[in-house]
Design a protein around this motif. Sequence first.
Motif, PDB file in Angstrom:
ATOM      1  N   ILE A  32      40.341  36.914  41.559  1.00  0.00           N
ATOM      2  CA  ILE A  32      41.542  36.780  40.589  1.00  0.00           C
ATOM      3  C   ILE A  32      42.582  36.774  41.370  1.00  0.00           C
ATOM      4  CG2 ILE A  32      42.672  38.273  38.791  1.00  0.00           C
ATOM      5  CD1 ILE A  32      39.911  39.694  38.071  1.00  0.00           C
ATOM      6  N   GLN A  33      43.340  35.684  41.358  1.00  0.00           N
ATOM      7  CA  GLN A  33      44.772  35.254  41.884  1.00  0.00           C
ATOM      8  C   GLN A  33      45.782  36.223  41.267  1.00  0.00           C
ATOM      9  OE1 GLN A  33      45.814  31.573  43.447  1.00  0.00           O
ATOM     10  NE2 GLN A  33      47.810  32.040  43.019  1.00  0.00           N
ATOM     11  N   LEU A  34      46.242  37.223  42.040  1.00  0.00           N
ATOM     12  CA  LEU A  34      47.249  37.999  41.341  1.00  0.00           C
ATOM     13  C   LEU A  34      48.829  37.618  41.732  1.00  0.00           C
ATOM     14  CD1 LEU A  34      45.731  41.212  42.906  1.00  0.00           C
ATOM     15  CD2 LEU A  34      45.240  40.144  40.542  1.00  0.00           C
ATOM     16  N   GLN A  85      40.204  42.885  31.165  1.00  0.00           N
ATOM     17  CA  GLN A  85      40.527  44.379  31.569  1.00  0.00           C
ATOM     18  C   GLN A  85      41.599  44.553  31.954  1.00  0.00           C
ATOM     19  OE1 GLN A  85      36.314  45.277  32.712  1.00  0.00           O
ATOM     20  NE2 GLN A  85      36.159  46.910  31.340  1.00  0.00           N
ATOM     21  N   LEU A  86      41.843  44.300  33.266  1.00  0.00           N
ATOM     22  CA  LEU A  86      42.958  44.546  34.078  1.00  0.00           C
ATOM     23  C   LEU A  86      44.417  43.738  33.327  1.00  0.00           C
ATOM     24  CD1 LEU A  86      41.602  43.360  37.322  1.00  0.00           C
ATOM     25  CD2 LEU A  86      42.406  45.972  36.711  1.00  0.00           C
ATOM     26  N   ARG A  87      44.126  42.734  32.752  1.00  0.00           N
ATOM     27  CA  ARG A  87      45.483  42.253  31.921  1.00  0.00           C
ATOM     28  C   ARG A  87      45.674  43.229  30.634  1.00  0.00           C
ATOM     29  NH1 ARG A  87      43.971  36.058  30.896  1.00  0.00           N
ATOM     30  NH2 ARG A  87      45.204  35.202  32.624  1.00  0.00           N
ATOM     31  N   ALA A  88      44.593  43.456  29.971  1.00  0.00           N
ATOM     32  CA  ALA A  88      44.563  44.576  28.855  1.00  0.00           C
ATOM     33  C   ALA A  88      45.407  45.892  29.053  1.00  0.00           C
ATOM     34  CB  ALA A  88      43.504  44.751  28.128  1.00  0.00           C
ATOM     35  N   GLU A  89      45.050  46.581  30.479  1.00  0.00           N
ATOM     36  CA  GLU A  89      45.526  47.683  30.811  1.00  0.00           C
ATOM     37  C   GLU A  89      46.970  47.228  31.465  1.00  0.00           C
ATOM     38  OE1 GLU A  89      42.665  49.586  32.877  1.00  0.00           O
ATOM     39  OE2 GLU A  89      41.108  49.718  31.472  1.00  0.00           O
ATOM     40  N   SER A  96      48.080  36.156  36.073  1.00  0.00           N
ATOM     41  CA  SER A  96      46.966  36.147  37.034  1.00  0.00           C
ATOM     42  C   SER A  96      45.764  35.207  36.510  1.00  0.00           C
ATOM     43  CB  SER A  96      46.327  37.528  37.054  1.00  0.00           C
ATOM     44  OG  SER A  96      47.357  38.251  37.632  1.00  0.00           O
ATOM     45  N   PHE A  97      45.072  34.444  37.270  1.00  0.00           N
ATOM     46  CA  PHE A  97      43.832  33.838  36.824  1.00  0.00           C
ATOM     47  C   PHE A  97      42.707  33.586  37.785  1.00  0.00           C
ATOM     48  CE2 PHE A  97      47.081  31.319  39.118  1.00  0.00           C
ATOM     49  CZ  PHE A  97      46.526  30.436  40.023  1.00  0.00           C
ATOM     50  N   ILE A  98      41.645  32.984  37.424  1.00  0.00           N
ATOM     51  CA  ILE A  98      40.446  32.977  38.376  1.00  0.00           C
ATOM     52  C   ILE A  98      40.399  31.817  38.976  1.00  0.00           C
ATOM     53  CG2 ILE A  98      37.798  32.626  38.226  1.00  0.00           C
ATOM     54  CD1 ILE A  98      37.799  34.438  35.802  1.00  0.00           C
ATOM     55  N   LEU A 227      41.233  29.080  29.382  1.00  0.00           N
ATOM     56  CA  LEU A 227      42.407  28.780  30.550  1.00  0.00           C
ATOM     57  C   LEU A 227      42.079  29.341  31.846  1.00  0.00           C
ATOM     58  CD1 LEU A 227      45.248  29.641  27.880  1.00  0.00           C
ATOM     59  CD2 LEU A 227      44.446  27.428  28.615  1.00  0.00           C
ATOM     60  N   ASP A 228      41.380  30.420  32.049  1.00  0.00           N
ATOM     61  CA  ASP A 228      41.325  31.031  33.430  1.00  0.00           C
ATOM     62  C   ASP A 228      40.115  29.803  34.080  1.00  0.00           C
ATOM     63  OD1 ASP A 228      42.274  33.305  32.951  1.00  0.00           O
ATOM     64  OD2 ASP A 228      40.363  34.397  32.471  1.00  0.00           O
ATOM     65  N   GLU A 229      39.306  29.189  33.569  1.00  0.00           N
ATOM     66  CA  GLU A 229      38.611  28.157  34.137  1.00  0.00           C
ATOM     67  C   GLU A 229      39.395  26.923  34.555  1.00  0.00           C
ATOM     68  OE1 GLU A 229      34.346  27.292  32.832  1.00  0.00           O
ATOM     69  OE2 GLU A 229      35.070  28.720  31.322  1.00  0.00           O
ATOM     70  N   TYR A 230      40.157  26.663  33.621  1.00  0.00           N
ATOM     71  CA  TYR A 230      41.039  25.519  33.688  1.00  0.00           C
ATOM     72  C   TYR A 230      42.118  25.604  34.813  1.00  0.00           C
ATOM     73  CZ  TYR A 230      44.923  22.303  32.346  1.00  0.00           C
ATOM     74  OH  TYR A 230      45.695  21.075  32.128  1.00  0.00           O
TER      75      TYR A 230
END
Length: 598
Positions: A32-34, A85-89, A96-98, A227-230
Amino acid sequence: MRHITIALATSLFFVISLARPGVAQETPDSWIQLSAHRILSEAEEIARRRAADLGAVAGFSISGGWYVVALGPFLEADARAALRQLRAEGRIPRDSFIVRADVFGQQFYPVGADARERPALAAAPENPAPTATATDVSAEAPAAPLAAAQTPEPQDETPAEARRSEARLGRDERAELQRALQWFGHYEGRIDASFGPATRRAMAAWQVARGHEPTGILTTRQRAELLDEYRGELAAIGLELVRDETAGIEIELPMGMVRFDRYDPPFAHYPERDGSGVSVLLISQAGDEGTLLGLYDIMQTLEIVPLEGARSRRGREFLLTGANERITSHTYARVADGAVKGFTLIWPAGEDRRREFVLERMRESFRPIRGASLPDTLGEGALEQSVDLLAGLKIRRPEKGRSGFFVDPRGAVLTVLEAVEGCGRVTLEETHVVDVTATDPTLGVALLEPREALAPRGHARFRLDPPRLQSEVAVAGYSFEGILSAPTLTFGKLADMRGLRGEEALDRLALPAAEGDAGGPVFDLAGAVAGMLLPRGQEGARLLPGDVSFAVDAPALAQFLRAAGKSPARAENSDSLAPEELAEIAADVTVLVSCWKG
């Protein structure tokens, strides 16, 4: 103050993802790139802060001089769950994305062991059974751990709920979803931010491919997954707007896959990065339409421009495309403000989706910078010129080169069968493609017909009368297989009018011939063709002397041509010619025959 420290297996809230019975093991290469930073010290500070909160954080350099802070490694499914989960919290930035580990360069945080070699991580249980130890600490306890990736995820949205959340999307968000669906091959329509029937079908197709119920309406979670994959794949490509002031070109380039290396006029070289197989040339040269035409011809001699592909040249621009089993290439150039500017994109075969995306961005962003072009003396270009190189690029070379000679006014050519055996393509003078229309394995000869009619300056006239023994003859041929631009004459004598085993159709010559001379005409001193030189060989286990050569005689050649529907011209002149006159006839009649792989 006394606190209870929660001791987990690896970090403040992540645990090692243990192998699950019966499940094939994946490589944990999802991160996960922050954040991304231009300044290393800033990136190091952010990495330390993130590690204090999240634990399994690392920092890496990537293309273009950026430094990224990332969390991982994960298996792909666990990375998606942790991202949600991290985005929701609110623990990580919303953007951030994968990404895949293969986009990372050198690790700058933490110092020491390569973080990419860590075991796979997964989100920890929501209510873990911690091991409590009493200790004195001055800092507050870390934030509560996340729910385990192994526990069932909460119920996703219903189609009605998904449609309501979808209605809150802005135009740019809707367009990005269409581009993502298009990227993965599910959508072929226009990017218009309108979710019509074509977009709905694409959404359903994506859902099926990912194991979801095909409702045709993406839930909030599914949109994030898509969108994370893209975005992860786009990050690996690393498109950046490059302004090359030396070459005088501004263009978007896939800097995650290529890197600048050197200038070899008229090219700026951007070879592959980390084995991507992708490379780019920026073309820059002062000149006009004549320069453009010369470049158009030269580019087609390079191995990076495969032979099979569309070619077009009109006015002040040209396009060259080519593809083979290894690569696909696209070259565009045009004349602008007294200079020829353009680019070549070379991409590994079979990766059309990413190639087409990058190519479109390069075409759209390509802009010549006025007043700047590569000078001829810049870089190492002058030092790297050779028969096989042009500005550091390998010139396409045939597998072998032999000789032949014209036998009619339309450019039909007679040569040896060995010259065309095993060839994917045969050319005359490395330019004109020919077809093999007749062969005689016994004589070892072949007839070639050009696909487009030629107009040779001369063609063979055969001496059909018996020659005189020990008379002087000359073989015209490309002794060095095309390294020299014209044929050479090698003089010798007619030693016998039969082969060593009495073959009537052969003549034995006392003449030292080279391999490239095979297929060349054997002239008498009056300029008539008395035969055709055969390849050198052995007589059984015996290696023949170097000055022993053989030729198919003129009557046998004439008979072969008649059987193939040709009318061989008969020589009338019998007066000896001066050597320079004979050389002129040889140059008009003799042609280079090249054998290519494909």
